[in-house]
Design an enzyme around this catalytic site. Structure first.
Site, mmCIF file in Angstrom:
data_model
loop_
_atom_site.group_PDB
_atom_site.id
_atom_site.type_symbol
_atom_site.label_atom_id
_atom_site.label_comp_id
_atom_site.label_asym_id
_atom_site.label_seq_id
_atom_site.Cartn_x
_atom_site.Cartn_y
_atom_site.Cartn_z
ATOM 1 N N ASP A 17 0.806 -1.228 0.000
ATOM 2 C CA ASP A 17 0.000 0.000 0.000
ATOM 3 C C ASP A 17 0.835 1.273 0.000
ATOM 4 O OD1 ASP A 17 -2.223 -1.683 0.138
ATOM 5 O OD2 ASP A 17 -2.153 -1.707 2.320
ATOM 6 N N LYS A 20 2.033 2.119 -5.229
ATOM 7 C CA LYS A 20 2.675 1.596 -6.449
ATOM 8 C C LYS A 20 1.840 1.890 -7.691
ATOM 9 C CE LYS A 20 2.763 -2.387 -4.310
ATOM 10 N NZ LYS A 20 2.582 -2.094 -2.886
ATOM 11 N N GLY A 44 -4.020 -4.238 -4.451
ATOM 12 C CA GLY A 44 -5.028 -3.238 -4.814
ATOM 13 C C GLY A 44 -4.282 -1.977 -5.199
ATOM 14 N N HIS A 45 -4.067 -1.777 -6.479
ATOM 15 C CA HIS A 45 -3.282 -0.630 -6.927
ATOM 16 C C HIS A 45 -4.210 0.464 -7.461
ATOM 17 C CE1 HIS A 45 0.512 -3.366 -7.322
ATOM 18 N NE2 HIS A 45 0.018 -3.302 -6.105
ATOM 19 N N GLN A 226 2.443 -5.944 -3.169
ATOM 20 C CA GLN A 226 2.779 -6.040 -1.747
ATOM 21 C C GLN A 226 4.051 -5.231 -1.467
ATOM 22 O OE1 GLN A 226 1.922 -9.437 -3.335
ATOM 23 N NE2 GLN A 226 -0.031 -8.469 -3.010
ATOM 24 N N ARG A 305 -10.384 -3.059 4.958
ATOM 25 C CA ARG A 305 -9.985 -3.061 6.367
ATOM 26 C C ARG A 305 -9.233 -1.775 6.707
ATOM 27 N NH1 ARG A 305 -6.563 -8.501 6.790
ATOM 28 N NH2 ARG A 305 -5.908 -7.772 4.752
ATOM 29 N N ARG A 307 -6.230 0.281 8.111
ATOM 30 C CA ARG A 307 -4.808 -0.053 8.206
ATOM 31 C C ARG A 307 -4.221 0.433 9.522
ATOM 32 N NH1 ARG A 307 -3.944 2.308 2.190
ATOM 33 N NH2 ARG A 307 -4.812 0.549 1.046
#
Ligand code: IMO
Ligand code: MG
Length: 424
Positions: A17, A20, A44-45, A226, A305, A307
């Site tokens: 996160d 990227k 998730g980009h 990741q 969610r 972070r």
């Protein structure tokens, strides 16, 4: 043939996160080819342009650039259902997905029972759970290394349905050890239908394609998913993902030689976040942590969610830079700290009463960070486009990180939009 162009790599240096998607989209202008080499729809980009935000899970972030080739490499694990959803949404926006996407036949397929195993395994771990995105990533890589997996190229075989059933039956037998209720038939028709959709794409020998592109002088950007601290070897095992998220993963996950690698761009946030379980030495549990979460919109792009948040950790950052051979740093989201009076950075750890500048082997070690404090800039950064207009306190923060890491920060991103970027 010898390569006439090089393959540059973009990697997250923290726990994922880092931003990227945005950076690949910004850099993609300079590349003809963008390739994903590991991970899967756990990623998730997010890309934002012209007031639209788009989240990509399996498709490389070069997809919005005209004339780009976007390769899903052999190191990736692909869920046909998620891939179809993503591509149909792109098609709706007028993106010619079949022209721009090539998929390696050697990429492994996530089948519905992989996701069930992920959920059953997490449920059985109780408090020790990894906090997985439950997309079936771990079980799919287990089948890959266990030599049971199904690959994208297998979908072209007349025997495909049998192979699918064989794997599924193995999973159902494996699931007997868990006290976990599930529907063994869920999503099977939908999955098979998405496989038909997948087969309408160019399924390629990805390693030949990437090397041919390099030989033809077309520059390739490898897009990591990741982050280094989630790497299966170098992350905080077992609280990691199941792939090689570090630079060498690009060679393995695309079929290129290390000598083809040019620039290694390492992306980090000006603070830290982590989603899921595992050590996070600089984590904040106070109002400052809450402000980082709120101001930084730190909620998962894949799972929604919230972070975990904390100060920048230079011990972990230097470790990631070492493992990856980072040649250029990209700093994200400093604007989130615009209203902070004080900003802290962890420069060392205290473990077992001793100071250290190394990440300890023991994932469960109690770590007390040693902080250096900086005066906040108390100025909004997002609208600044020129380096000379940046506040002095911010420049000091940037220079300190560069001095400590020995690597230049070549890009400073100060907002989610393409335009909110300073290239130095
Ligand atoms: P991007 O590419 C942040 C985390 C999960 C969990 C652990 C294992 O968007 O940066 P998995 O689903 O792989 O079994 O989960 O890794 N994780 C991520 N965290 N960003 C990601 O991807 C992540 N992909 C996995 O939260 O702790
Ligand atoms: Mg993410």
């Amino acid at each position: 043939m010898t390569p006439k162009a090089q393959l540059d790599v973009v990697l997250g240096l923290q726990w994922g996160d880092e931003g990227k998607g945005k950076i690949v989209d910004v850099l993609a202008d300079n590349y003809e080819v963008v390739a994903r080499f590991q991970g899967g729809p756990n990623a998730g980009h997010s890309l934002k342009f012209e007031e639209t935000t788009f989240v990509l899970h399996s498709v490389p972030s070069g997809i919005f650039r005209e004339n780009s080739t976007n390769i899903i490499g052999n190191g990736v694990v692909l869920d046909p259902i998620i891939f179809e959803e993503e591509c149909r949404a792109l098609e709706k926006m007028g993106v010619p997905v079949r022209e721009r996407i090539k998929i390696s036949k050697k990429a492994h397929l996530i089948i519905p029972t992989h996701k069930i195993i992920d959920a059953a395994s997490e449920a059985s771990k109780g408090k020790e759970k990894i906090g997985s995105t439950l997309k079936g990533i771990g079980p799919t890589y287990m089948d890959k290394t266990g030599r049971n997996g199904l690959r994208v190229g297998d979908t072209l075989s007349s025997d495909f349905k049998n192979r699918f059933e064989t794997l599924r039956n193995k999973h159902i037998a494996f699931l007997k050890q868990f006290d976990f209720e599930y529907d063994p038939n869920s999503n099977i028709n939908e999955w098979m239908s998405s496989v038909e959709y997948l087969k309408t794409f160019d399924l390629v020998d990805g390693e030949y394609l990437v090397n041919k592109e390099l030989c033809n002088g077309r520059k390739v950007l490898a897009e990591g998913a990741q982050g280094s601290m989630l790497d299966v070897d170098f992350g905080s095992y077992p609280f990691v993902t199941s792939s090689t998220t570090t630079c060498s993963g690009a060679c393995m996950g695309l079929g290129v030689s290390p000598s083809s690698i040019g620039e290694v761009f390492g992306i980090f946030k000006a603070y830290c976040t982590r989603v899921g379980s595992g050590p996070f030495p600089t984590e904040l549990f106070d109002q400052t942590g809450e402000t980082l979460r709120r101001q930084g919109h730190e909620f998962g792009a894949t799972t929604g969610r919230s972070r975990r948040t904390g100060w920048l950790d230079l011990v972990a950052l230097k470790y990631a830079i070492m493992i990856n051979g980072v040649s250029s740093l990209i700093m994200m989201k400093a604007d989130v700290m615009d209203n902070f009076d004080t900003i802290k950075v962890a420069v060392k750890y205290i473990v077992d009463g001793k100071e250290t500048d190394q990440v300890p082997y023991d994932t469960y070690a109690e770590i007390t960070p040693v902080y250096k404090e900086f005066k906040g800039w108390n100025t909004p950064l997002s609208h600044i486009r020129k380096e000379e207009d940046l506040p002095i306190e911010f420049k000091e923060y940037v220079e300190f990180i560069e001095k400590e890491t020995g690597v230049r920060i070549s890009v400073i991103s100060l907002g989610p939009d393409r335009a909110e970027t300073i290239i130095r």
